[in-house]
Design a protein around this motif. Structure first.
Motif, PDB file in Angstrom:
ATOM      1  N   TYR A   5       0.678  -1.379   0.029  1.00 50.34           N
ATOM      2  CA  TYR A   5      -0.060   0.030  -0.007  1.00 50.34           C
ATOM      3  C   TYR A   5       0.644   1.201   0.019  1.00 50.34           C
ATOM      4  O   TYR A   5       1.845   1.287   0.601  1.00 50.34           O
ATOM      5  CB  TYR A   5      -0.865   0.049   1.223  1.00 50.34           C
ATOM      6  N   LEU A   6       0.286   2.149  -0.653  1.00 52.30           N
ATOM      7  CA  LEU A   6       1.177   3.542  -0.574  1.00 52.30           C
ATOM      8  C   LEU A   6       1.000   4.244   0.711  1.00 52.30           C
ATOM      9  O   LEU A   6      -0.063   3.949   1.235  1.00 52.30           O
ATOM     10  CB  LEU A   6       0.324   4.721  -1.663  1.00 52.30           C
ATOM     11  N   SER A   7       1.931   5.010   1.010  1.00 47.16           N
ATOM     12  CA  SER A   7       2.009   5.485   2.441  1.00 47.16           C
ATOM     13  C   SER A   7       1.226   6.604   2.746  1.00 47.16           C
ATOM     14  O   SER A   7       0.693   6.756   3.774  1.00 47.16           O
ATOM     15  CB  SER A   7       3.671   5.776   2.723  1.00 47.16           C
ATOM     16  N   GLY A   8       1.147   7.656   1.719  1.00 53.41           N
ATOM     17  CA  GLY A   8       0.343   8.673   2.359  1.00 53.41           C
ATOM     18  C   GLY A   8      -1.102   8.788   2.177  1.00 53.41           C
ATOM     19  O   GLY A   8      -1.801   9.515   2.817  1.00 53.41           O
ATOM     20  N   ILE A   9      -1.895   7.528   1.635  1.00 50.92           N
ATOM     21  CA  ILE A   9      -3.095   7.720   1.509  1.00 50.92           C
ATOM     22  C   ILE A   9      -3.602   6.595   2.352  1.00 50.92           C
ATOM     23  O   ILE A   9      -3.162   5.431   2.581  1.00 50.92           O
ATOM     24  CB  ILE A   9      -3.532   7.262   0.230  1.00 50.92           C
ATOM     25  N   PRO A  10      -4.780   6.826   3.101  1.00 50.93           N
ATOM     26  CA  PRO A  10      -5.166   5.848   4.033  1.00 50.93           C
ATOM     27  C   PRO A  10      -5.627   4.687   3.231  1.00 50.93           C
ATOM     28  O   PRO A  10      -6.043   4.618   2.104  1.00 50.93           O
ATOM     29  CB  PRO A  10      -6.463   6.504   4.502  1.00 50.93           C
ATOM     30  N   ILE A  11      -5.331   3.481   3.975  1.00 50.77           N
ATOM     31  CA  ILE A  11      -5.253   2.231   3.392  1.00 50.77           C
ATOM     32  C   ILE A  11      -6.799   1.920   2.773  1.00 50.77           C
ATOM     33  O   ILE A  11      -7.103   1.272   1.894  1.00 50.77           O
ATOM     34  CB  ILE A  11      -4.866   0.972   4.368  1.00 50.77           C
ATOM     35  N   TYR A  12      -7.865   2.396   3.448  1.00 53.66           N
ATOM     36  CA  TYR A  12      -9.223   2.015   3.241  1.00 53.66           C
ATOM     37  C   TYR A  12      -9.573   2.744   1.858  1.00 53.66           C
ATOM     38  O   TYR A  12     -10.455   2.087   1.197  1.00 53.66           O
ATOM     39  CB  TYR A  12     -10.303   2.549   4.488  1.00 53.66           C
ATOM     40  N   GLN A  14      -7.354   3.228  -0.452  1.00 54.45           N
ATOM     41  CA  GLN A  14      -6.773   2.331  -1.520  1.00 54.45           C
ATOM     42  C   GLN A  14      -7.544   1.137  -1.770  1.00 54.45           C
ATOM     43  O   GLN A  14      -7.632   0.660  -2.829  1.00 54.45           O
ATOM     44  CB  GLN A  14      -5.420   1.991  -0.980  1.00 54.45           C
ATOM     45  N   VAL A  46      -5.466  -6.907   5.992  1.00 58.95           N
ATOM     46  CA  VAL A  46      -5.526  -5.512   6.637  1.00 58.95           C
ATOM     47  C   VAL A  46      -6.519  -5.877   7.887  1.00 58.95           C
ATOM     48  O   VAL A  46      -7.056  -6.722   7.795  1.00 58.95           O
ATOM     49  CB  VAL A  46      -5.967  -4.552   5.725  1.00 58.95           C
ATOM     50  N   THR A  50     -10.548  -1.331   9.287  1.00 56.98           N
ATOM     51  CA  THR A  50      -9.919  -0.659   7.669  1.00 56.98           C
ATOM     52  C   THR A  50     -10.798  -1.014   6.700  1.00 56.98           C
ATOM     53  O   THR A  50     -11.371  -0.512   5.911  1.00 56.98           O
ATOM     54  CB  THR A  50      -8.621  -1.029   7.623  1.00 56.98           C
ATOM     55  N   ARG A  53     -14.258   0.172   6.813  1.00 56.20           N
ATOM     56  CA  ARG A  53     -14.400   1.435   6.392  1.00 56.20           C
ATOM     57  C   ARG A  53     -14.358   1.521   4.822  1.00 56.20           C
ATOM     58  O   ARG A  53     -14.987   2.368   4.188  1.00 56.20           O
ATOM     59  CB  ARG A  53     -13.074   2.452   6.782  1.00 56.20           C
TER      60      ARG A  53
END
Lengths: 125, 272, 231
Positions: A5-12, A14, A46, A50, A53
């Protein structure tokens, strides 16, 4: 368990993006049942909250609805799915054009390049 | 929960003690046989050394197991298991006290049996002589010997339990956080300080009782004259009384030491 | 009722204050990452929750009760060290857990042992460090506890076992329990958490839901951690 997963964006977010893709592409068929939050969470490695959400986000977008007793289902509203497909396509095009601009290719040139390439691909097929 | 704790405390120690019992029994059979059948000095010497080694081993194994059952099980890494079990500290301590006392008592019994066997092998006529002596004494005491013997055994067991409770308390004090580097010497010191306090209290109690008014002086004089001209039965009666007091004394101390230990475990526990 | 309520918790050792007036409220149904450098107080906090440290100031309540044998029945603890006696084998500790914990499942334990390739009858003192860690994890996860306290559960195991452990933690999740986990390997484990607590020199410097933090800070927890705890 690698971190995909990308770091800056909330996983939910993504996750909801990923699922939106699947719905739009038909991989998750309209009307079909969505797996339980637990199973999805374990599958995607995950946190279940999350995942919850992410699914709630899909509900907000209207792509998924919840039946109180039976669970969650993909919407059967083909028009809505079509709208979402168009929206995603537009986002992809915007991203494409932005990237082209970053290497100095303007919209007109980008379109020409695109068409000639598309023809080539078509020809090869 | 207490029975379960006892089960596991026994499980962690039975191998060592049954080993020691076997060693005692082997020793009391082999050593006198060797001594009897071989007049060779070397064999005699070896036999003597073996006997000595067994005695040392018994004492060592007993002390080691006392530490294993409490100190190690509560304060070492094992404590992470013991002290997170859903049981009260009082139950943990009670279990360890009971199991320790049981093993020490059994060791005592096995030792006594061992000594009887030892004597029998050395002097085969000994059994008959012993038995005759026993019967005579029992007749004299008119059947009062049995309760006295039981009381005596109880007093000894309780006394041992009291010492073990004191040891456990000393270990617990030694593990208080501020003790840090001086743990072992301070633990030993605590044990002796507790023993000293114990004898101090004993003395004071005796003193107080003694000084309490004329009534008791009269009783004391009576006791003295009785002791001088008492029949064996009367003497035994007094003796039993003394034993009873001894038992109460031990019990009070066991409760006292244990209560302190439990309080420390509940309020000052800090495992590394 | 909150699962965990910590009020003004302090723990002092000669020379240092390991925990400084900590206030925390944690609820059921979460997987919480307790993060911080060595010496920040993570292990101390966990030991207080599990009853291994009784000497502290302040109040700690688990399901409304102070730490006692009653709360120990609700808490499943995985410490950072091996706590087995030398005479034990997995079957023995299994029997012990069965005897003392109502919420322990033999079947689950056995199947986990098998999945991890451990032998029930092998003397624990002959097992390698990695095997012992796996064994302890099996024990902890075979209990249906209200609070799981895991102190560095994946530190010393190989990557394959690590995945298995993390999957097990995930599948053990349910709404009436909470998993409190400390780790150094944040990047690997981040997506498992929904809540995160940063502990710095005995104080809580961050406590919140991961998604909110990621959105607000625009970075992963791992990146944020490196920032907050820069040497």
């Amino acid at each position: 368990m690698t971190n995909q997963y990308l770091s800056g964006i909330p996983i939910y977010l993504q996750l909801s993006d990923l699922f939106t893709h699947r719905i739009v592409s038909g991989e998750w068929a309209p009307g079909s049942k969505v797996e339980s939050v637990r199973d999805l969470a374990i599958l995607h490695e995950v946190n279940p909250n999350t995942m919850q959400r992410a699914l709630t986000q899909l509900e907000k977008d209207g792509l998924v609805y919840a039946e109180r007793t039976t669970g969650r289902f993909i919407t059967k509203d083909k028009e809505l799915i079509g709208k979402m497909k168009r929206k995603l396509a537009e986002e992809l095009i915007d991203a494409f054009m932005k990237q082209m601009e970053s290497i100095g290719i303007g919209k007109k040139e980008a379109m020409e390049l695109f068409l000639s390439r598309a023809k080539m691909e078509g020809g090869e097929q | 929960m207490l029975t379960k704790l006892i089960k596991y405390d026994i499980r962690s120690t039975w191998r060592d003690f049954t080993g020691i019992f076997l060693a005692i029994l082997l020793g009391v059979i082999l050593v006198p046989m060797a001594m009897k059948n071989f007049s060779n000095e070397l064999v005699q010497l070896t036999a003597g050394l073996v006997a000595f080694a067994i005695v040392i081993a018994v004492i060592a194994i007993t002390i080691i197991n006392l530490f294993k059952i409490y100190n190690t099980n509560v304060f070492s890494k094992e404590g992470y298991l013991t002290m997170t079990l859903p049981v009260k500290a009082s139950q943990i301590l009670t279990s360890k006290l009971l199991v320790s006392s049981m093993w020490i008592t059994l060791t005592g019994i096995v030792s006594i049996i061992g000594m009887i066997i030892f004597t029998l092998i050395i002097t085969p006529m000994g059994l008959d002589q012993l038995w005759i002596g026993f019967r005579a004494l029992a007749e004299q005491l008119d059947g009062m010997a049995v309760p006295t013997l039981i009381l005596l055994a109880l007093v000894i067991i309780l006394s041992i339990t009291k010492e073990v409770a004191k040891l456990f308390l000393a270990c617990t004090v030694a593990h208080l956080k501020f003790m840090a580097k001086w743990r072992i010497p301070l633990g030993i010191l605590t044990y002796f300080v507790l023993s000293w306090i114990e004898s101090f209290i004993f003395q004071i109690t005796g003193d107080i009782l003694f000084r309490l008014s004329g009534r008791f002086e009269e009783l004391a004089l009576q006791l003295q004259s009785m002791a001088g001209s008492a029949t064996p039965q009367e003497f035994l009666g007094l003796f039993n009384g003394a034993l009873g007091i001894g038992m109460v004394y031990s019990l009070l101390l066991i409760v006292g030491f244990s209560a302190l230990t439990i309080w420390l475990l509940n309020h000052k526990l800090d495992l590394d | 009722m909150n699962l965990i309520e910590i009020n003004n918790l302090s723990k002092t050792y000669p020379g240092t204050k390991a925990l400084k007036e900590i206030d925390l409220t944690l609820e059921s149904g979460h997987i919480i990452g307790l993060l911080g450098p060595n010496g920040s107080g993570k292990t101390t906090l966990m030991k207080i929750l599990t009853g291994i440290i009784r000497d502290h100031e302040g109040q700690v309540l688990i399901q409304g009760q102070p730490v006692s044998e009653k709360t120990k029945a609700l808490v499943s603890y995985l410490p950072d060290c091996s706590y087995f006696s030398s005479w034990m084998r997995p079957v023995d500790i299994m029997e012990m857990f069965q005897d003392f914990y109502q919420d322990f499942s033999r079947e689950k334990f056995r199947s986990m042992l098998q999945s991890l390739g451990l032998n029930e009858k092998q003397r624990i003192r002959t097992m390698s460090k990695g095997m012992v860690e796996k064994l302890q994890l099996c024990l902890v996860m075979s209990r249906d506890a209200h609070l799981y306290v895991l102190d560095e559960p994946i530190g010393g195991v190989d990557p394959a076992a690590r995945d298995y452990i993390l999957d097990t933690i995930l599948s053990n999740y349910n709404e009436h329990s909470t998993i409190l986990m400390s780790t150094h390997l944040i990047a690997d484990v981040e997506k498992l958490f929904d809540t995160v607590i940063f502990l710095k020199e005995g104080s809580v410097v961050l406590h919140g839901e991961i998604d909110d933090i990621r959105a607000r800070e625009g970075k992963s927890i791992d990146e944020l951690f490196r920032e907050v705890f820069r040497c």
